[in-house]
Scaffold this active site. Sequence first.
Site, PDB file in Angstrom:
ATOM      1  CG  ASP A 181      -5.864  -4.864   2.318  1.00 33.05           C
ATOM      2  OD1 ASP A 181      -5.473  -4.658   3.208  1.00 33.05           O
ATOM      3  OD2 ASP A 181      -6.404  -4.627   1.397  1.00 33.05           O
ATOM      4  CG  ASP A 205      -1.946   1.225   1.351  1.00 33.13           C
ATOM      5  OD1 ASP A 205      -2.054   1.884   0.498  1.00 33.13           O
ATOM      6  OD2 ASP A 205      -2.505   1.304   2.140  1.00 33.13           O
TER       7      ASP A 205
END
Length: 376
Positions: free
Chosen positions: A271, A92
Amino acid sequence: MNFRLLSNDPHTKARAALLETDHGQIETPIFMPVGTLGTVKGVHQRELKNDINPDIILGNTYHLYLRPQTEILKQAGGLHRFINWDRNILTDSGGYQVYSLSANRKIKEEGVKFKSHIDGSTHFFTPESVMKIQRVIGADIIMAFDECTPYPCDYNYAKRSMHMTHRWLDRCINELEKLPFEYDYSQSFFPIIQGSTYKDLRKQSAEYIASREAEGNAIGGLSVGEPAEEMYAMAEIVCDILPENKPRYLMGVGTPINILENIALGVDMFDCVMPTRNARNGMLFTAHGTINIKNRKWADDFSPIDEMGLTFVDLEYSKAYLKHLFSVNEMLGKQIATIHNLGFYLWLVREARKHIIEGDFGPWKNKMVKQMDKRL
């Protein structure tokens, strides 16, 4: 990256596919365990590979930049070598972490100035610097730098933020064109759709992101407090716009029910910290509902954690034993619970994939949602 669609469910928009990078194949739909700091909390890499067996895990740019710092990762040869993980990794960009630091950051067109949550030191992230950091970390899939808006969010703020995220995306792409790969494998880049819970903004953002023709696309700014029905509505809007021949990643989602409902809308990748975080607090996910293993009722229940007899750690330990470990604050209890929850999440998406290929995902999903929506 290579992405190949294999099957579509006739009852829903769910799809099964095969995604391949230089670190191997990823069967979708997939849940990606979160390894924020280079470790999935409470799980040894050996257990991760042998018991949970995910094709891909996550790291986080913000946290890895602060600790152990990118220079250490570069010396190690990238995150894969640093943590001894030979499968896929996604990072990320840190946009969500910057969002969560609302009291300690200032957002400008150029980038985001923020204070470290560790020592209060000041740092500055720009789209360009975040791309450089992710090159050094070396994940197989890297994310664009974006602003994640809160919920609820004023329409005008959401609109301004979305357009800035689009401008930042263009800067990310321009920077990546200049940056060679750091290691002996390639990286794939995913932009992120924003727009809060406003249908017209989500549509605009999905169209803009699709026009940039990246290798995959992500949906951000959801699972930040909005009702589940609004999340599903936004996911459906963007999935109907995003190209079918590229993976779709819904960031930070969610409960087992959230995952099944979004698979039905056409999402491929997920996720969430929920399976690991909840496990450490004694909350277990099963095919028949959730269990608070700290409750007294489990003290003399010697049955497996999940009655379905799934092939991971719950075959070895009873509810009574796990309740005992939590009662005496034994670290092993949190480890077992974590492996159980991650194992269950991976079992769930693999079962979803199997039913998509067999053509009965819709009825199976409806049955599972009813079963799991219970407190045991």
